[in-house]
Design a protein around this motif. Sequence first.
Motif, PDB file in Angstrom:
ATOM      1  N   ALA A   1     -20.630  95.154 149.419  1.00 14.37           N
ATOM      2  CA  ALA A   1     -19.494  95.735 149.848  1.00 14.37           C
ATOM      3  C   ALA A   1     -18.198  95.799 149.168  1.00 14.37           C
ATOM      4  O   ALA A   1     -17.822  96.681 148.969  1.00 14.37           O
ATOM      5  CB  ALA A   1     -19.347  95.603 151.355  1.00 14.37           C
ATOM      6  N   VAL A   2     -17.964  94.646 148.757  1.00 16.54           N
ATOM      7  CA  VAL A   2     -16.686  94.295 147.908  1.00 16.54           C
ATOM      8  C   VAL A   2     -16.762  94.928 146.686  1.00 16.54           C
ATOM      9  O   VAL A   2     -16.015  95.722 146.123  1.00 16.54           O
ATOM     10  CB  VAL A   2     -16.568  92.559 147.816  1.00 16.54           C
ATOM     11  CG1 VAL A   2     -15.729  92.567 146.504  1.00 16.54           C
ATOM     12  CG2 VAL A   2     -16.088  92.019 148.876  1.00 16.54           C
ATOM     13  N   GLY A   3     -18.187  94.950 146.117  1.00 18.73           N
ATOM     14  CA  GLY A   3     -18.170  95.634 144.801  1.00 18.73           C
ATOM     15  C   GLY A   3     -17.895  97.119 144.805  1.00 18.73           C
ATOM     16  O   GLY A   3     -17.356  97.779 143.981  1.00 18.73           O
ATOM     17  N   ILE A   4     -18.476  97.647 146.000  1.00 16.58           N
ATOM     18  CA  ILE A   4     -18.467  99.294 146.005  1.00 16.58           C
ATOM     19  C   ILE A   4     -17.046  99.557 146.380  1.00 16.58           C
ATOM     20  O   ILE A   4     -16.617 100.449 145.615  1.00 16.58           O
ATOM     21  CB  ILE A   4     -19.306  99.459 147.324  1.00 16.58           C
ATOM     22  CG1 ILE A   4     -20.759  99.545 147.029  1.00 16.58           C
ATOM     23  CG2 ILE A   4     -18.761 101.172 147.723  1.00 16.58           C
ATOM     24  CD1 ILE A   4     -21.767  99.800 147.932  1.00 16.58           C
ATOM     25  N   ALA A   5     -16.226  98.902 147.334  1.00 15.23           N
ATOM     26  CA  ALA A   5     -15.064  99.213 147.619  1.00 15.23           C
ATOM     27  C   ALA A   5     -13.864  98.874 146.471  1.00 15.23           C
ATOM     28  O   ALA A   5     -13.206  99.881 146.121  1.00 15.23           O
ATOM     29  CB  ALA A   5     -14.545  98.193 148.868  1.00 15.23           C
TER      30      ALA A   5
END
Length: 234
Positions: A138-142
């Motif tokens: 999720a961190v990588g996507i955001a």
Amino acid sequence: MTSRYGITTTRAPAARVLLGRIERPRLTYAVIAVCTAAAALLRFYVLARPGYLLGVTGYDDGVQFGDAVRLVSGVIPYRDFVVMQPPGSVVLMAPVALAAKVTGSVWGLAIARLLTAAADTVCVALLGLLVRHRGPVAVGIACGIYAVYPDALVAAHTFLLEPWMNLFCLIGALLVFDRDRLTDGRRLAWGGAAFGVAAAVKLWALVPLAVIALLVLRRPRRRCCRSWPWPRLG
């Protein structure tokens, strides 16, 4: 795991679970660091191109920085001249406008551009911290989307309001939310103040502020009568 006495133990699985809990936050923060570095590289690379740091790349940036220069020169906005935006950006750039009296207005605007690129880079890190409890994916996507988003790159190449609004909105969100829950007390108050600064920069910050206000109003109130140490009578 079975010992020679026939006793079954679970040390190895427990150790792996504990190791996973240790490594997962490290991986999450590593993703935040990589995305933040990529965002900084892209934004400062744009400013390093000929004509972008000291040249004329737009219209709004000069007007908004000129408002700050007028303010530190003793000219009052909304009374002596027209300002189309809220006063937050004018006050925010007042120290840079004071420095421009020494460096000149060209380098003063260049400093404002560098600070804007830095503020937008910090937004990537703050966004990662906001969703870090969701894991590295999720961190990588955001963070990854924000780091390379074309409109964000355009807004960060000079002194525009959106990066600063995003910065204070993300600071406010980090203060208001603890994982997926609302905080309370001073932290909630400071978060509201951060959103207030964001709205003073650009009025679009009122939209997330209104959403948070609705969440606070819908939160069940604590029963103070049970927890308050009322004195006994008689």
